[in-house]
Structure formats: structure tokens, C-alpha cells
Design a protein around this motif. Structure first.
Motif, PDB file in Angstrom:
ATOM      1  N   PHE A   1       1.584  -4.580  -2.254  1.00  0.00           N
ATOM      2  CA  PHE A   1       2.901  -4.986  -1.762  1.00  0.00           C
ATOM      3  C   PHE A   1       2.789  -5.952  -0.594  1.00  0.00           C
ATOM      4  N   VAL A   2       1.593  -6.014   0.044  1.00  0.00           N
ATOM      5  CA  VAL A   2       1.415  -6.961   1.137  1.00  0.00           C
ATOM      6  C   VAL A   2       1.588  -8.396   0.652  1.00  0.00           C
TER       7      VAL A   2
ATOM      8  N   ALA B   1       5.761  -8.563  -0.521  1.00  0.00           N
ATOM      9  CA  ALA B   1       6.797  -8.524   0.522  1.00  0.00           C
ATOM     10  C   ALA B   1       7.098  -9.900   1.116  1.00  0.00           C
TER      11      ALA B   1
ATOM     12  N   VAL C   1      -2.057 -11.731   5.884  1.00  0.00           N
ATOM     13  CA  VAL C   1      -1.726 -11.490   4.475  1.00  0.00           C
ATOM     14  C   VAL C   1      -2.880 -11.908   3.569  1.00  0.00           C
TER      15      VAL C   1
ATOM     16  N   GLY D   1       7.285  -4.139  -2.361  1.00  0.00           N
ATOM     17  CA  GLY D   1       7.334  -5.393  -1.625  1.00  0.00           C
ATOM     18  C   GLY D   1       8.751  -5.922  -1.503  1.00  0.00           C
TER      19      GLY D   1
ATOM     20  N   ILE E   1      10.699  -3.805   1.028  1.00  0.00           N
ATOM     21  CA  ILE E   1      10.382  -4.145   2.414  1.00  0.00           C
ATOM     22  C   ILE E   1      11.176  -5.375   2.859  1.00  0.00           C
TER      23      ILE E   1
ATOM     24  N   GLN F   1      11.655  -1.248  10.963  1.00  0.00           N
ATOM     25  CA  GLN F   1      11.910  -2.532  10.302  1.00  0.00           C
ATOM     26  C   GLN F   1      13.213  -3.186  10.742  1.00  0.00           C
TER      27      GLN F   1
ATOM     28  N   ALA G   1       9.678  -8.685   7.995  1.00  0.00           N
ATOM     29  CA  ALA G   1       9.109  -8.102   6.776  1.00  0.00           C
ATOM     30  C   ALA G   1       7.616  -8.366   6.648  1.00  0.00           C
TER      31      ALA G   1
ATOM     32  N   ALA H   1       4.727  -5.574   6.482  1.00  0.00           N
ATOM     33  CA  ALA H   1       3.876  -5.473   5.297  1.00  0.00           C
ATOM     34  C   ALA H   1       2.404  -5.404   5.680  1.00  0.00           C
TER      35      ALA H   1
ATOM     36  N   THR I   1      -0.280  -2.194   4.957  1.00  0.00           N
ATOM     37  CA  THR I   1      -1.493  -2.298   4.139  1.00  0.00           C
ATOM     38  C   THR I   1      -2.524  -1.248   4.532  1.00  0.00           C
TER      39      THR I   1
END
Length: 292
Positions: free
Chosen positions: A96-97, A100, A120, A153, A156, A223, A228, A232, A236
């Protein structure tokens, strides 16, 4: 304060990493839909008494939309655990990193800051090494979990966009209640309604109260204050914790390649969170900050 928010979110990821083993054991006894329905009904019952006066019509609409996306993520993640290991599930969920910031960029045109972009990239490389070290290869459970990662993702990105201005506890309560109603409806329509056996109650308490009710509130609270992409990066850490608990509780083992992937994810956390934190402190003290 952002550093404190990051630590709170890091604690949430540790709890979620632990639950991969807990959930797999429970659904092998009780089934996927009964477990999801019981888990989120318990979470909703824990939150609703404290949040009824905090939920506005605006919160109800936004929370319900985000809750539907989150429900899809949990459904595919739990189904995937029927066919893959807790460690694999945690590692692939960490993708999802990538999803997102992509969702944030595609839906809202949000520019990704350079340190977070580097983080990322490091996180993605870590995910590749962690999953690539698996000798079993990709299976059906892995593919289901990849869909889960895409949904998480998206959740988020939506949470960072729409949770601002809402009461965090009320928003988390709406999310949880929507998931509980959805899973309960499917459970009833399936005709397989039964009371949870004693062997899964500990798993329901851990996942319903700690990993759902408390963790969703903490995630929403944080959040509302972090973008975002940065959230993210912190999240992780979930696959790292999943791998650690998989090693400790389920007997899963990491090879040298997977350990290298975990190190990359830890370095992503440092680049995305620690460097900006120290840079802000230097600026406040009147020292020139490093260019980023």
C-alpha cells in the motif's frame, strides 16, 4: 508534534503486524465471514456508546464511504490468509506504500515531497526484496492480498483528504459500524450464523478492540495531522512487524534477501520521518537546514 504522531501510528502498525498470525489461526476454526462480522460488531459496540453525539451527517457520509473501501481491504486480506502465510500476507499488504501516494496523486493531484518520494522508492524496493525472498512463489492468496494492498492505499489517501474537520473518534466509529453491518449482512445471508467458539474469543477481543476500535481511532487522529504519503511510509513498518511476529509465533523464517528488504523499509522510515524531523528542529534553532 509530528514526531509524536508518527510514533502513535508506528504503534498501530505493530498491533496490526501481530494480528496476521492471530487472524489466520482464528479463521481456520471459525471461517472468514463469521470472524469479520464478529470482529467488527465487537469493535462497533465498543465505539458507538462514546461517539453518538460526535457523529454529524457530514461525518456519517464521509466515514461510510471510507469504511466501504476499508471493508474491501480487510475482506481480501482475510481471504488471502486462507491460502498464504502470515509473513507473506504482511509483506504483500505493505505494498500500500505504493498505492497510497499514487491514489493521492491521481485523485487529488497532491505533489509528493522529495524526502517522502525517496522513502516510497526505498519502501517499494524493500517490498520487492521481502516478497522475492519467498521460496514458495506467488499464489492465489498473494494475489488476493495484493488487491487488499490497493484498497488500503486508497483508504489512506481518502482518510487524509476527508477525515480533516471531523471528530476522529466519531469518524472511526462510522467506519467500523459500516464494516460491521456489511459483514454481518453477508454472514446472515450466507446462512452460516453460529456463536463464536471459545478458542477464537481471544482473537476477537484482540482484533476487535485493540486492532480495530483503538487502532482506527488512532489512525484517524494521526492522519488528520499527517499527509497521506508520509503516513504510508510509517505504515510500511506493518510488514516488518508481521515478519517478526510470523518468525516468533508462526515459525516463519526470513532469508538474507528478505532481511535486506526489512532493512530498506527501516531506512525508508528514517528518510521519510527522522530526517524531516531533525531538519525542522535545526530550522527552529536558527541553523541552516539541509536542502531536500
Amino acid at each position: 508534534m509530528r514526531f509524536l504522531y508518527a510514533l502513535i501510528l508506528l504503534g498501530v502498525t505493530a498491533v496490526w503486524g501481530w494480528t496476521f498470525v492471530v487472524v489466520q489461526d482464528a479463521i481456520s476454526v471459525y471461517g472468514v465471514m463469521p470472524f469479520l462480522a464478529a470482529r467488527f460488531l465487537l469493535a462497533a459496540c465498543a465505539l458507538i456508546p462514546f461517539t453518538l453525539r460526535r457523529i454529524t451527517r457530514r461525518t456519517l457520509v464521509a466515514g461510510a464511504g471510507v469504511g466501504l473501501v476499508l471493508a474491501m481491504g480487510y475482506l481480501f486480506q482475510t481471504l488471502g490468509l486462507l491460502y498464504t502465510t502470515p509473513t507473506n500476507s504482511g509483506l504483500i499488504t505493505g505494498m500500500f506504500v505504493v498505492f497510497a501516494p499514487l491514489s493521492d496523486r491521481l485523485l487529488f493531484g497532491v505533489r509528493i515531497p522529495r524526502p517522502v518520494l525517496v522513502a516510497v522508492v526505498l519502501s517499494f524496493a524493500g517490498m520487492v526484496l521481502l516478497a522475492g525472498g519467498n521460496p514458495d512463489g506467488v499464489n492465489f492468496g498473494d494475489l488476493l492480498t495484493l488487491i487488499c494492498a490497493a484498497a488500503l492505499g486508497l483508504q489512506i489517501a481518502l482518510l487524509s483528504r476527508y477525515a480533516a474537520g471531523h471528530d476522529s473518534l466519531g469518524f472511526a466509529s462510522v467506519e467500523t459500524s459500516v464494516m460491521a453491518l456489511l459483514f454481518a449482512a453477508v454472514w446472515v445471508l450466507s446462512g452460516d450464523v453460529s456463536f463464536p467458539p471459545r478458542s477464537v474469543w481471544m482473537a476477537l477481543i484482540v482484533t476487535g478492540l485493540l486492532a480495530s476500535a483503538a487502532a482506527f481511532w488512532a489512525q484517524t487522529f494521526v492522519q488528520q495531522r499527517l499527509p497521506a504519503a508520509r503516513a504510508a511510509v510509517i505504515l510500511t513498518m506493518e510488514p516488518v512487524f508481521a515478519a517478526l511476529f510470523g518468525y516468533w509465533l508462526a515459525g516463519d523464517r526470513l532469508d538474507a534477501v528478505q532481511i535486506a528488504g526489512a532493512v530498506l523499509i527501516l531506512s525508508a522510515l528514517f528518510v521519510g520521518e527522522m530526517l524531516p524531523f531533525f531538519s525542522r528542529r535545526r530550522t527552529k534553532k536558527g541553523l541552516p537546514s539541509d536542502p531536500v
